[in-house]
Design a protein around this motif. Structure first.
Motif, PDB file in Angstrom:
ATOM      1  N   TYR A   1      -1.290   1.048   8.254  1.00  0.00           N
ATOM      2  CA  TYR A   1      -0.848   2.119   7.366  1.00  0.00           C
ATOM      3  C   TYR A   1      -0.037   3.143   8.157  1.00  0.00           C
ATOM      4  O   TYR A   1      -0.437   3.578   9.236  1.00  0.00           O
ATOM      5  CB  TYR A   1      -2.062   2.784   6.720  1.00  0.00           C
ATOM      6  CG  TYR A   1      -1.737   3.652   5.525  1.00  0.00           C
ATOM      7  CD1 TYR A   1      -1.309   3.085   4.327  1.00  0.00           C
ATOM      8  CD2 TYR A   1      -1.858   5.035   5.598  1.00  0.00           C
ATOM      9  CE1 TYR A   1      -1.019   3.873   3.227  1.00  0.00           C
ATOM     10  CE2 TYR A   1      -1.576   5.833   4.502  1.00  0.00           C
ATOM     11  CZ  TYR A   1      -1.153   5.246   3.320  1.00  0.00           C
ATOM     12  OH  TYR A   1      -0.855   6.034   2.232  1.00  0.00           O
TER      13      TYR A   1
ATOM     14  N   ARG B   1       0.844  -1.203   0.000  1.00  0.00           N
ATOM     15  CA  ARG B   1       0.000   0.000   0.000  1.00  0.00           C
ATOM     16  C   ARG B   1       0.879   1.252   0.000  1.00  0.00           C
ATOM     17  O   ARG B   1       0.643   2.205   0.710  1.00  0.00           O
ATOM     18  CB  ARG B   1      -0.928  -0.005   1.225  1.00  0.00           C
ATOM     19  CG  ARG B   1      -1.991  -1.113   1.201  1.00  0.00           C
ATOM     20  CD  ARG B   1      -2.927  -0.974   0.009  1.00  0.00           C
ATOM     21  NE  ARG B   1      -3.978  -1.976  -0.031  1.00  0.00           N
ATOM     22  CZ  ARG B   1      -3.899  -3.127  -0.714  1.00  0.00           C
ATOM     23  NH1 ARG B   1      -2.804  -3.422  -1.411  1.00  0.00           N
ATOM     24  NH2 ARG B   1      -4.911  -3.970  -0.717  1.00  0.00           N
TER      25      ARG B   1
ATOM     26  N   SER C   1      -7.088   3.055   9.926  1.00  0.00           N
ATOM     27  CA  SER C   1      -6.535   1.713  10.083  1.00  0.00           C
ATOM     28  C   SER C   1      -7.589   0.623  10.017  1.00  0.00           C
ATOM     29  O   SER C   1      -7.244  -0.564  10.071  1.00  0.00           O
ATOM     30  CB  SER C   1      -5.778   1.619  11.415  1.00  0.00           C
ATOM     31  OG  SER C   1      -4.678   2.500  11.408  1.00  0.00           O
TER      32      SER C   1
ATOM     33  N   ILE D   1      -7.178   0.192   6.049  1.00  0.00           N
ATOM     34  CA  ILE D   1      -5.824  -0.296   5.751  1.00  0.00           C
ATOM     35  C   ILE D   1      -5.080  -0.457   7.070  1.00  0.00           C
ATOM     36  O   ILE D   1      -4.388   0.459   7.536  1.00  0.00           O
ATOM     37  CB  ILE D   1      -5.052   0.654   4.797  1.00  0.00           C
ATOM     38  CG1 ILE D   1      -5.845   0.883   3.516  1.00  0.00           C
ATOM     39  CG2 ILE D   1      -3.680   0.078   4.479  1.00  0.00           C
ATOM     40  CD1 ILE D   1      -5.113   1.730   2.477  1.00  0.00           C
TER      41      ILE D   1
ATOM     42  N   LEU E   1       2.874   0.307   4.551  1.00  0.00           N
ATOM     43  CA  LEU E   1       2.573  -0.330   5.830  1.00  0.00           C
ATOM     44  C   LEU E   1       3.843  -0.390   6.661  1.00  0.00           C
ATOM     45  O   LEU E   1       4.790  -1.105   6.324  1.00  0.00           O
ATOM     46  CB  LEU E   1       2.017  -1.736   5.617  1.00  0.00           C
ATOM     47  CG  LEU E   1       0.834  -1.853   4.644  1.00  0.00           C
ATOM     48  CD1 LEU E   1       0.399  -3.318   4.521  1.00  0.00           C
ATOM     49  CD2 LEU E   1      -0.332  -0.987   5.095  1.00  0.00           C
TER      50      LEU E   1
ATOM     51  N   ASN F   1      -1.503   7.577   9.489  1.00  0.00           N
ATOM     52  CA  ASN F   1      -2.863   7.335   9.975  1.00  0.00           C
ATOM     53  C   ASN F   1      -3.302   8.371  10.998  1.00  0.00           C
ATOM     54  O   ASN F   1      -4.143   8.094  11.852  1.00  0.00           O
ATOM     55  CB  ASN F   1      -2.979   5.923  10.570  1.00  0.00           C
ATOM     56  CG  ASN F   1      -2.042   5.721  11.761  1.00  0.00           C
ATOM     57  OD1 ASN F   1      -1.329   6.642  12.171  1.00  0.00           O
ATOM     58  ND2 ASN F   1      -2.038   4.518  12.310  1.00  0.00           N
TER      59      ASN F   1
END
Length: 256
Positions: free
Chosen positions: A151, A71, A145, A148, A108, A154
């Motif tokens: 991440y 990501r 979060s 994703i 990530l 965030n």
């Protein structure tokens, strides 16, 4: 009046990707955005934009291997070489499409990890320098979060502090109303406080990410407040239609 850009990754999925440009134009949009254009040659994207008189509002840098769970690459020090190559790729598409800003996904990584923070800062400096030479802005977006997990970026306060600390003239905040509500709430105050650094806005209803106005927020009021703040950029419609895309566009009549 807000200027809306159809997100072609999520909207008009009744059509093949390249056919979504014409569908968006027919539905009344004069701008589009999407996550990634890289499955198609830049010339093919440019041809559809020109053919339908559309403005390209935004797209993301290559995220790594999306299907494998990547990501973004920016906060991953071990992927720095791949990130540098992704800049060159994104700038080729930017030149072809005439886009004015690109979004850099963080990837990530634990936000408290010093190596991830250093990699992210270095990535921002490198991208902003390369994009600035082409007259482009770079936007960064805090993502919740729940959508994703893990991440790196965030938190809106962290993003704002980073933009201030780096002092890069073409680095802006991407304020996604959907992510803001899930992360922090206080959407209207957030818009007021962060307006000077906002470079792009996106919207979807919370919690189901359908059409604006179908969730827990008064999205129309939020958009009117954004308009009153003097924001003159595009608002990306980054939502999953509950049904056929064209059938769910009634919410836009509030701004007709």
């Amino acid at each position: 009046m807000p200027k809306f850009a159809a997100n072609l990754t999520m909207m008009f999925t009744e059509h093949d990707f390249l056919d979504r440009f014409g569908a968006a134009r027919q539905a009344g949009f004069d701008a589009v955005e999407y996550l990634f254009p890289y499955d198609h040659p830049p010339e093919a994207i440019a041809e559809r934009l020109q053919a339908h008189g559309l403005t390209q509002a935004l797209f993301n840098l290559p995220p790594g291997n999306w299907a494998a769970g990547d990501r973004g690459l920016a906060a991953l020090p071990e992927r720095a070489e791949e990130f540098r190559a992704s800049i060159d790729t994104a700038l080729r598409y930017a030149e072809a499409t005439g886009v004015g800003r690109v979004h850099m996904m963080s990837g990530l990584a634990p936000r408290q990890e010093p190596a991830a923070q250093q990699a992210y800062r270095e990535a921002l400096r490198r991208l902003c320098d390369a994009a600035g030479a082409k007259g482009l802005d770079v936007v960064i977006e805090p993502i919740n979060s729940r959508d994703i997990p893990g991440y790196f970026l965030n938190d809106f306060a962290f993003a704002a502090e980073l933009i201030d600390a780096l002092g890069l003239p073409n680095l802006k905040l991407q304020f996604d109303i959907y992510h803001r509500q899930i992360l922090h709430g206080d959407v209207l105050m957030g818009l007021r406080e962060l307006a000077p650094i906002i470079g792009h806005v996106q919207i979807a209803a919370v919690p189901d990410r359908h059409e604006p106005g179908s969730g827990e927020l008064d999205d129309i009021r939020v958009l009117r407040a954004l308009d009153a703040l003097g924001y003159d950029g595009y608002v990306g419609c980054e939502y999953h239609p509950a049904g056929r895309t064209e059938d769910g566009l009634g919410w836009m009549r509030a701004f007709a």
